[in-house]
Write an enzyme that holds these catalytic residues in place. Structure first.
Site, PDB file in Angstrom:
ATOM      1  NE  ARG A 228       9.618  -5.068   5.551  1.00  0.00           N
ATOM      2  CZ  ARG A 228      10.183  -4.493   6.625  1.00  0.00           C
ATOM      3  NH1 ARG A 228      10.943  -3.431   6.498  1.00  0.00           N
ATOM      4  NH2 ARG A 228      10.003  -4.991   7.830  1.00  0.00           N
ATOM      5  CD  GLU A 257      16.157  -5.960   3.143  1.00  0.00           C
ATOM      6  OE1 GLU A 257      16.128  -6.356   4.318  1.00  0.00           O
ATOM      7  OE2 GLU A 257      15.714  -4.856   2.796  1.00  0.00           O
ATOM      8  CG  HIS A 275      16.328  -3.534   6.636  1.00  0.00           C
ATOM      9  ND1 HIS A 275      15.398  -4.340   5.998  1.00  0.00           N
ATOM     10  CD2 HIS A 275      15.602  -2.816   7.525  1.00  0.00           C
ATOM     11  CE1 HIS A 275      14.200  -4.101   6.490  1.00  0.00           C
ATOM     12  NE2 HIS A 275      14.304  -3.179   7.424  1.00  0.00           N
TER      13      HIS A 275
HETATM   14  N1  LIG Z   1      14.040   0.609   7.200  1.00  0.00           N
HETATM   15  C1  LIG Z   1      13.692   0.246   8.410  1.00  0.00           C
HETATM   16  O1  LIG Z   1      14.477  -0.244   9.178  1.00  0.00           O
HETATM   17  C2  LIG Z   1      12.272   0.435   8.858  1.00  0.00           C
HETATM   18  C3  LIG Z   1      12.021   0.865  10.163  1.00  0.00           C
HETATM   19  C4  LIG Z   1      10.698   1.045  10.579  1.00  0.00           C
HETATM   20  C5  LIG Z   1       9.658   0.740   9.720  1.00  0.00           C
HETATM   21  N2  LIG Z   1       9.950   0.258   8.476  1.00  0.00           N
HETATM   22  C6  LIG Z   1       8.846  -0.126   7.576  1.00  0.00           C
HETATM   23  O2  LIG Z   1       8.109   1.000   7.202  1.00  0.00           O
HETATM   24  C7  LIG Z   1       6.786   0.586   6.869  1.00  0.00           C
HETATM   25  C8  LIG Z   1       5.772   1.553   7.415  1.00  0.00           C
HETATM   26  O3  LIG Z   1       5.711   1.473   8.811  1.00  0.00           O
HETATM   27  P1  LIG Z   1       4.618   2.302   9.601  1.00  0.00           P
HETATM   28  O4  LIG Z   1       4.843   2.061  11.020  1.00  0.00           O
HETATM   29  O5  LIG Z   1       4.594   3.692   9.109  1.00  0.00           O
HETATM   30  O6  LIG Z   1       3.288   1.562   9.147  1.00  0.00           O
HETATM   31  P2  LIG Z   1       1.819   2.209   9.084  1.00  0.00           P
HETATM   32  O7  LIG Z   1       0.906   1.070   8.924  1.00  0.00           O
HETATM   33  O8  LIG Z   1       1.651   3.170  10.206  1.00  0.00           O
HETATM   34  O9  LIG Z   1       1.863   3.056   7.741  1.00  0.00           O
HETATM   35  C9  LIG Z   1       1.731   2.507   6.465  1.00  0.00           C
HETATM   36  C10 LIG Z   1       0.978   3.529   5.640  1.00  0.00           C
HETATM   37  O10 LIG Z   1       0.920   3.068   4.289  1.00  0.00           O
HETATM   38  C11 LIG Z   1      -0.355   3.408   3.796  1.00  0.00           C
HETATM   39  N3  LIG Z   1      -0.706   2.617   2.628  1.00  0.00           N
HETATM   40  C12 LIG Z   1      -1.323   1.406   2.584  1.00  0.00           C
HETATM   41  N4  LIG Z   1      -1.544   1.043   1.321  1.00  0.00           N
HETATM   42  C13 LIG Z   1      -1.052   2.027   0.556  1.00  0.00           C
HETATM   43  C14 LIG Z   1      -0.984   2.227  -0.837  1.00  0.00           C
HETATM   44  N5  LIG Z   1      -1.485   1.341  -1.697  1.00  0.00           N
HETATM   45  N6  LIG Z   1      -0.389   3.351  -1.297  1.00  0.00           N
HETATM   46  C15 LIG Z   1       0.116   4.287  -0.442  1.00  0.00           C
HETATM   47  N7  LIG Z   1       0.051   4.161   0.903  1.00  0.00           N
HETATM   48  C16 LIG Z   1      -0.510   3.040   1.388  1.00  0.00           C
HETATM   49  C17 LIG Z   1      -1.296   3.162   4.974  1.00  0.00           C
HETATM   50  O11 LIG Z   1      -2.537   3.813   4.824  1.00  0.00           O
HETATM   51  C18 LIG Z   1      -0.477   3.707   6.121  1.00  0.00           C
HETATM   52  O12 LIG Z   1      -0.783   5.062   6.363  1.00  0.00           O
HETATM   53  C19 LIG Z   1       6.631  -0.828   7.386  1.00  0.00           C
HETATM   54  O13 LIG Z   1       6.724  -1.732   6.311  1.00  0.00           O
HETATM   55  C20 LIG Z   1       7.819  -0.990   8.284  1.00  0.00           C
HETATM   56  O14 LIG Z   1       8.221  -2.307   8.374  1.00  0.00           O
HETATM   57  C21 LIG Z   1      11.228   0.121   8.021  1.00  0.00           C
HETATM   58  O1  LIG Z   2      10.004  -3.448  10.074  1.00  0.00           O
HETATM   59  C1  LIG Z   2      10.819  -2.954  10.836  1.00  0.00           C
HETATM   60  O2  LIG Z   2      10.617  -2.748  12.038  1.00  0.00           O
HETATM   61  C2  LIG Z   2      12.133  -2.515  10.282  1.00  0.00           C
HETATM   62  O3  LIG Z   2      12.204  -2.765   8.918  1.00  0.00           O
HETATM   63  C3  LIG Z   2      13.289  -3.091  11.001  1.00  0.00           C
HETATM   64  O4  LIG Z   2      13.430  -4.416  10.680  1.00  0.00           O
HETATM   65  P1  LIG Z   2      14.631  -5.288  11.268  1.00  0.00           P
HETATM   66  O5  LIG Z   2      14.179  -5.854  12.547  1.00  0.00           O
HETATM   67  O6  LIG Z   2      14.802  -6.352  10.235  1.00  0.00           O
HETATM   68  O7  LIG Z   2      15.804  -4.398  11.419  1.00  0.00           O
END
Ligand SMILES: NC(=O)c1ccc[n+]([C@@H]2O[C@H](COP(=O)([O-])OP(=O)(O)OC[C@H]3O[C@@H](n4cnc5c(N)ncnc54)[C@H](O)[C@@H]3O)[C@@H](O)[C@H]2O)c1
Ligand SMILES: O=C(O)[C@H](O)COP(=O)(O)O
Length: 520
Positions: A228, A257, A275
Site C-alpha cells: 500500500r 491513486e 496498482h
Molecule cells: N499491489 C497489489 O495489488 C496487492 C495485492 C495483494 C495484496 N496487497 C496488499 O498487501 C498487503 C498485505 O497483504 P497480506 O495478505 O500479506 O496481509 P497480512 O495481514 O497477511 O500481512 C500483513 C503483515 O504485516 C505485518 N505488520 C503489521 N503491522 C506491522 C508493522 N508495524 N511493521 C511491519 N509489519 C507489520 C503483520 O504482522 C502481517 O504479518 C495488504 O495491504 C494488501 O492489500 C496489494
Molecule cells: O488489496 C488488494 O487486494 C490489492 O491491492 C488489489 O486491489 P485492487 O482490487 O484495487 O486491484
C-alpha cells in the site's frame, strides 16, 4: 435482495450473485457521494477501492455486508461498520500469488532497468553500456510485513538465492525461522539489506513507517513497494533515487491513486505500475467469487468465513459477553504497546461469570490490534498459531474482586506483561491491572501511561508539562508498588500527545517510561 457493485469485478462474481437470486446493480463510475444516493435500499455491497465512510453506514438501514474483492480494506471504515452491525469481509487468499509475482517482476524490472532499455531500443537506440543493472542473486533482501504476501515474496526471493531478513512485530520468531528468515528490528534491517520489499498492510502504525530518516538509514540499492502507498515517504524515496543514493525502485502502490503530482513519476530509475499486483485473470476470478460467496452467506444468515469484524449484531447476540469484546481488544492493544519484547505467546484468561460463557468473539477481539488482515472471527487462535504465536486460553470460576475479569498476558518467553479489564456498573469498561499495578482507569480516547519514581512533586511536574503543551487532563488514575518504589499513572487526555510532549515528559529523570495510546 439488492447488491450494489461499485467497482469492476470479474463476471464470475456477478454470475454467482445472480444465480443466488440476488438483484445485482452495477455502477462502476460511482463515488462515495453516489453510493450515498443509492444506499437506502441496498442489502449488500461488493467493492474494490470504493471508499466506504461512516456516512454510508449511517444511511444504510438494510446493509448487512460490505464484501471486498481483494485483500486491503483500508478504504472501509470498519469501526463504523461494526457500530452499525454490518459485516466487512475480504478475499484474503485469491490474489496473493499474483501480487507476489508482480513484486518479483518489479524487482527485476527496476534492478535491470528493463522498461528504460525497452524504450531506448524502441526509439532506435542501442546503447547497453548506458545501463547499470543490479544482480539480485547475491543480495540480502529485507521484507517489511511477513504476512501472506510477504511470505510468498520471501519464498520466491529465497529461490533466487537471496539471503532474507524481515521486520514484522506480530510474527513469532519460530515461524520466521521455519522459513529460514531472520527477524530483526527495522533499523537493523535497513542497515543490513540490499533490497527492501514492503509488504505490510497500511494501518495507523505503518503509515509513514519508512520516512525520510529510514530512507536515509537504508544502506541498500533497491526498494520495491507492492502492498500500500503511504507506508514509505514518497518524496524522500524519489530524492534518494534521483540522487543515486538508492539505485532503483519499483512501485505499484501510491499514497493517492491514481498518483497526482507524485515525485516518484519523474525519476528515471523508479519503475512504476498502476496498482497492477492483483490484475491477473486467475486472481480476478478468485477474488470476485470469494467476495460474492461472502455476500450470499451473509444474506442467507450463514457464517461468513472471511469476516474481518465482529459486527455488533454478532456481538450483541449475547449480552453477557458483549461488553467484554471491547475490554479485551483494549487490554490487548495496551499490552502490545507497553510490552518491549517480541510477542511469542499470549495468554487470555477469563475469570468469574465470564468463565461460563462462550467467549469466542471476545477471543477474536484480542487479535484485532495485531496488524493482520485476516482475523477470522471463528478461528483467531488457529490464525495466531499459524503466525507462530502460541495462544493459551484459560477459564476460572472464581475472581477476588470482580464479577468477571479478562486478563491478557503477552510474553516473549522471558518477560511477560499483563493487562486486565472488567465492566463496572452499567457496562462501563475499566482497566484494573497494568503490568502488576492495580489501577482504576477508564479506557477511551487519547491515553498516556507513565511510570515514574514514587517521589513528591513528580505528578505535579508532569501536570505542568501537559499544561505547557496545552493538553488538558480529563482524568487520571494512579498506582504504586510501594512507598518510594515505582508508580504508574494512567491519563485520559482531551488532546493528542505530540512527539515533543512525549520527549519532554521522558526528559524528567524521575520518569522511567511514557507511552501514548490512542483508543478511538
Ligand atoms: N499491489 C497489489 O495489488 C496487492 C495485492 C495483494 C495484496 N496487497 C496488499 O498487501 C498487503 C498485505 O497483504 P497480506 O495478505 O500479506 O496481509 P497480512 O495481514 O497477511 O500481512 C500483513 C503483515 O504485516 C505485518 N505488520 C503489521 N503491522 C506491522 C508493522 N508495524 N511493521 C511491519 N509489519 C507489520 C503483520 O504482522 C502481517 O504479518 C495488504 O495491504 C494488501 O492489500 C496489494
Ligand atoms: O488489496 C488488494 O487486494 C490489492 O491491492 C488489489 O486491489 P485492487 O482490487 O484495487 O486491484
Amino acid at each position: 435482495m439488492k447488491v450494489l457493485v461499485t467497482d469492476p469485478i470479474d463476471d464470475a462474481g456477478l454470475a454467482r450473485l445472480r444465480s443466488a437470486g440476488l438483484d445485482v446493480e452495477t455502477d462502476f463510475d460511482i463515488d462515495t457521494a453516489g453510493v450515498l444516493e443509492k444506499i437506502a435500499d441496498v442489502d449488500a455491497m461488493l467493492i474494490r477501492g470504493t471508499e466506504i465512510t461512516r456516512e454510508v453506514f449511517e444511511n444504510a438501514p438494510n446493509l448487512k455486508i460490505v464484501s471486498r474483492a481483494g485483500i486491503g480494506v483500508d478504504n472501509i471504515d470498519i469501526p463504523a461498520a461494526t457500530d452499525h452491525g454490518v459485516i466487512v469481509a475480504n478475499a484474503p487468499r485469491g490474489n496473493v500469488y499474483a501480487a507476489a509475482e508482480h513484486t518479483i517482476g518489479l524487482a527485476f524490472n527496476a534492478a535491470k532497468q528493463i522498461p528504460q532499455a525497452h524504450m531506448q531500443v524502441q526509439a532506435g537506440g542501442w546503447d547497453g553500456a548506458s545501463f547499470d543493472a543490479l544482480e539480485l542473486g547475491d543480495m540480502t533482501a529485507g521484507i517489511v510485513g511477513l504476512g501472506r504476501l510477504g511470505q510468498e515474496v520471501a519464498w520466491r526471493l529465497d529461490n533466487l538465492g537471496m539471503d532474507l531478513l524481515a521486520y514484522d512485530p506480530y510474527l513469532g520468531e519460530a515461524r520466521a525461522r521455519q522459513m529460514g528468515i531472520e527477524l530483526v528490528e527495522l533499523d537493523e534491517l535497513l542497515e543490513r539489506v540490499d533490497m527492501l520489499s514492503v509488504q505490510a498492510r497500511l494501518t495507523d502504525e505503518t503509515r509513514g513507517l519508512i520516512g525520510p530518516e529510514e530512507i536515509d538509514r537504508f544502506a541498500g540499492d533497491l526498494i520495491v513497494l507492492t502492498s500500500r502507498g503511504g507506508i514509505v515517504d514518497e518524496p524522500a524515496l524519489a530524492d534518494a533515487v534521483e540522487s543515486g543514493e538508492i539505485a532503483a525502485a519499483g512501485v505499484d502502490v501510491f499514497s493517492t491513486e491514481p498518483p497526482e503530482d507524485n515525485p516518484l513519476l519523474d525519476v528515471e530509475n523508479v519503475v512504476v505500475t498502476p496498482h497492477l499486483g492483483a490484475k491477473t485473470h486467475n486472481a480476478q476470478v478468485n477474488v470476485a467469487v470469494t467476495a460474492a460467496d461472502s455476500i450470499i452467506s451473509a444474506l442467507e444468515g450463514d457464517l461468513v468465513q472471511n469476516a474481518l469484524n465482529l459486527s455488533s449484531t454478532d456481538a450483541s447476540s449475547d449480552p453477557r459477553t458483549r461488553g467484554y469484546v471491547d475490554v479485551a481488544e483494549t487490554a490487548s492493544k495496551i499490552a502490545l504497546r507497553l510490552f518491549e519484547g517480541r510477542v511469542e505467546s499470549i495468554e487470555i484468561e477469563y475469570a468469574g461469570d465470564l468463565a461460563d460463557e462462550d467467549t469466542n468473539l471476545v477471543t477474536a477481539a484480542v487479535f484485532n490490534p495485531f496488524g493482520w488482515q485476516d482475523v477470522v472471527v471463528d478461528a483467531p487462535t488457529r490464525i495466531a498459531e499459524q503466525r507462530g504465536i502460541q495462544v493459551v486460553e484459560s477459564k476460572r470460576r472464581e475472581t477476588e474482586d470482580y464479577q468477571s475479569l479478562v486478563s491478557i498476558t503477552v510474553s516473549d518467553g522471558v518477560r511477560e506483561l499483563t493487562v486486565s479489564g472488567t465492566l463496572f456498573g452499567d457496562n462501563e469498561p475499566r482497566l484494573v491491572e497494568i503490568d502488576g499495578f492495580r489501577v482504576d482507569a477508564t479506557p477511551y480516547g487519547h491515553m498516556l501511561i507513565s511510570r515514574n519514581r514514587d517521589e513528591p512533586g513528580v505528578i505535579g511536574a508532569l501536570g505542568s508539562v501537559f499544561g505547557e503543551y496545552d493538553v488538558n487532563i480529563a482524568g487520571m488514575a494512579n498506582a504504586r508498588e510501594s512507598i518510594d518504589g515505582e508508580a504508574m499513572s494512567v491519563y485520559n487526555l482531551d488532546d493528542p500527545v505530540t512527539p515533543e510532549l512525549l520527549e519532554e515528559l521522558e526528559s524528567d529523570t524521575r520518569v522511567t517510561g511514557v507511552t501514548a495510546i490512542d483508543l478511538d
